[in-house]
Enzyme design. Structure first.
Site, PDB file in Angstrom:
ATOM      1  N   GLY A 242       0.826  -1.200   0.000  1.00 11.53           N
ATOM      2  CA  GLY A 242       0.000   0.000   0.000  1.00 11.53           C
ATOM      3  C   GLY A 242       0.859   1.248   0.000  1.00 11.53           C
ATOM      4  O   GLY A 242       2.032   1.223  -0.409  1.00 11.53           O
ATOM      5  N   SER A 243       0.305   2.329   0.455  1.00  9.63           N
ATOM      6  CA  SER A 243       0.993   3.620   0.384  1.00  9.63           C
ATOM      7  C   SER A 243       2.161   3.680   1.354  1.00  9.63           C
ATOM      8  O   SER A 243       2.153   3.061   2.427  1.00  9.63           O
ATOM      9  CB  SER A 243       0.011   4.755   0.694  1.00  9.63           C
ATOM     10  N   GLU A 263       5.734  -3.019   0.664  1.00  7.65           N
ATOM     11  CA  GLU A 263       5.758  -2.767  -0.776  1.00  7.65           C
ATOM     12  C   GLU A 263       4.926  -1.527  -1.060  1.00  7.65           C
ATOM     13  O   GLU A 263       3.709  -1.533  -0.904  1.00  7.65           O
ATOM     14  CB  GLU A 263       5.196  -3.975  -1.536  1.00  7.65           C
ATOM     15  N   CYS A 297       1.936  -0.072  -9.012  1.00  6.82           N
ATOM     16  CA  CYS A 297       3.043   0.588  -8.318  1.00  6.82           C
ATOM     17  C   CYS A 297       4.283   0.758  -9.184  1.00  6.82           C
ATOM     18  O   CYS A 297       5.163   1.558  -8.845  1.00  6.82           O
ATOM     19  CB  CYS A 297       3.394  -0.163  -7.031  1.00  6.82           C
ATOM     20  N   GLU A 393       3.847   9.675  -7.319  1.00 11.07           N
ATOM     21  CA  GLU A 393       3.179   8.599  -8.039  1.00 11.07           C
ATOM     22  C   GLU A 393       1.757   9.036  -8.386  1.00 11.07           C
ATOM     23  O   GLU A 393       0.955   9.327  -7.498  1.00 11.07           O
ATOM     24  CB  GLU A 393       3.150   7.340  -7.172  1.00 11.07           C
TER      25      GLU A 393
END
Length: 491
Positions: A242-243, A263, A297, A393
């Site tokens: 996630g973030s 991650e 991602c 991002e």
């Protein structure tokens, strides 16, 4: 799963309801609606786990881990995983449609995700079959004379997996199937937008023979309830996807001794050299940029292209982007689906308009489509380096192209951000390829391939602020075990 009546406008229809998957919890009568990100249609309702349910899940999982006599044997784990792969294959069409409906991923890509998930479960079988310890040299000095030493692996403890929405089945498989293979009791919390694929996979594991208390799933309404899972001292390993803001905060709250893998996202760079084969590069760049509407991602977000071919590249890339079919993800001809939430459409549009106002050239896109949740695939040329869309991002269907004259300057700009994940270079020159490989800040550098390429058995690691540890099914399996050594005296 059962059916319950839900009123939608003037029509009463039956939608699936997913009850609690915490062992021993019947219901707390707190439900959450799961809606399609494309048209807001009600897909299902799921039970929400409160603090009491979280505590029950932790108690159950930790009790199992502490009772070594109850541990699942290797043959049991292999049987569960094999049967689960068979059940998933039998339900592949159902799983694919579920991914498309709850996550907005186009059906053609959802089918690929299901195939990868099945292969991932099968890979876990092979990991169990091939796992073993090692012999530690002894008898090589006076102190070690007449001794023997070897190692074997044991489960690390209770695994807590917190997952993301963009691959609602395959990410869960990456986090949960290795836990089953390693013999760890697990508690998994899917993204609140896409819980159905996760709950269905856990149900499949149970149908395949996994005792319910060994695999529990929770859906939460608030982040603070989920944080209870990550910070509890009974947790041996945290797997988080996630973030970065959330992941690093969770890491700081881990109990002493707990391990983790994080991650997060990146702002993936691609360098296109002057000699690149654009016929091969353009379709790959388009796929890497607009796959799942850019909600990946390692999506292609920044393309640094030599000035001598920049206009040809952006024009051709813009043409491909403008011709992509955007719309209903359950339609087999759709190539780009919706963003996961309406406010994400607003955010993406705001970033694009900011870049345009700052001097970026719009090649194509840059506007909302008729369906509120969909955004036109967008190509921008030379947005300023200090724009948000160049710095952060975007997680949307946007790719930025930047011209360069000097290769090392392109590398410098590619490396300028605090995130670092996968990168790519397009060239026919081996020397240029190796220069990119040795100088780009990335855990993986692709040659003549987009940055979102991945196989499920390769290492997958975010560096710097992009993550911690190494993902990929074999590496996660390794992290969910401890190596235990025996030292004895020869008779």
């Amino acid at each position: 799963m059962n059916k319950q009546a839900q009123i939608i406008g003037e029509t009463s229809i039956a939608v699936p309801h997913y009850p609690s998957m915490v062992h021993g919890v019947i219901s707390n009568e707190s439900h959450k609606e799961v809606r399609s990100p494309f048209d807001d249609a009600l897909i299902a309702t799921v039970e929400v786990s409160n603090r009491d349910a979280i505590e029950r899940a932790l108690q159950t999982a930790y009790r199992l881990f502490r009772d070594r006599d109850s541990w699942l044997s290797a043959p049991q784990r292999i049987d569960v995983l094999r049967r689960a792969a068979v059940l998933m294959s039998e339900r592949a069409a159902e799983l694919s449609m579920m991914i498309a409906r709850e996550g907005g991923k186009p059906l053609v890509d959802a089918r690929i995700e299901v195939a990868r998930a099945i292969d991932g479960v099968t890979s876990c079988v092979e990991l169990v079959r091939g796992s073993g310890g090692r012999v530690i040299p002894m008898g090589i000095n006076t102190a070690s004379a007449n001794r023997i030493a070897y190692t074997q692996t044991e489960p690390i403890g209770v695994v807590v997996a917190l997952s993301a929405f963009n691959h609602p089945l395959n990410l869960i498989v990456h986090q949960v199937a290795p836990a089953v293979a390693a013999g760890c009791p697990f508690i998994v919390k899917p993204a609140s937008d896409t819980p159905l694929s996760c709950l269905t996979f856990v149900a499949i594991l149970r149908e395949a023979g996994l005792p319910p208390e060994w695999g529990q799933a929770v859906v939460t309404q608030t982040q603070d309830v989920a944080t209870l899972l990550a910070s509890d001292k009974r947790v041996g390993f945290l797997s988080f996807i996630g973030s970065g803001d959330v992941g690093w905060k969770l890491r700081s709250s881990l109990a002493p001794g707990a391990r983790c893998a994080l991650e997060h996202g990146g702002v993936a760079p691609v360098i296109v050299a002057a000699d690149a084969d654009l016929d091969a590069a353009i379709p790959r760049l388009a796929k890497g940029a607009f796959y799942h509407a850019g909600q990946v991602c390692v999506s292609v977000q920044r393309i640094f292209v030599h000035r001598s071919i920049s206009r040809e590249l952006v024009n051709r890339l813009g043409k491909v982007a403008s011709e992509l079919r955007v719309g209903d993800p359950t339609d087999v001809e759709t190539e780009v689906g919706p963003l996961i939430r309406l406010h994400e459409v607003d955010r993406v549009d705001a970033w694009i308009q900011e870049a345009l106002a700052a001097g970026a050239e719009k090649i194509t896109g840059g506007y909302r489509l008729g369906t509120p949740s969909c955004y036109a695939p967008t190509v921008l040329l030379n947005p300023p380096d200090d724009c948000r869309i160049s710095q952060q991002e975007v997680f949307g269907p946007v790719v930025c192209v930047y011209e360069y004259d000097n290769f090392d300057d392109a590398v410098r700009r590619a490396n300028a951000l605090p995130v670092s994940f996968q990168a790519a270079v397009f060239t026919r020159d081996y020397e240029i390829a190796m220069r990119a490989f040795s100088r780009l800040d990335a855990s993986t550098v692709m040659l003549n391939e987009h940055t979102a390429f991945r196989t499920d058995w390769m290492p997958f690691a975010g560096l710097r602020e992009s993550g911690l540890g190494v993902g990929g099914i074999p590496f996660t399996f390794h992290d969910m075990q401890v190596e235990k050594m025996f030292v004895g005296t020869k008779p």
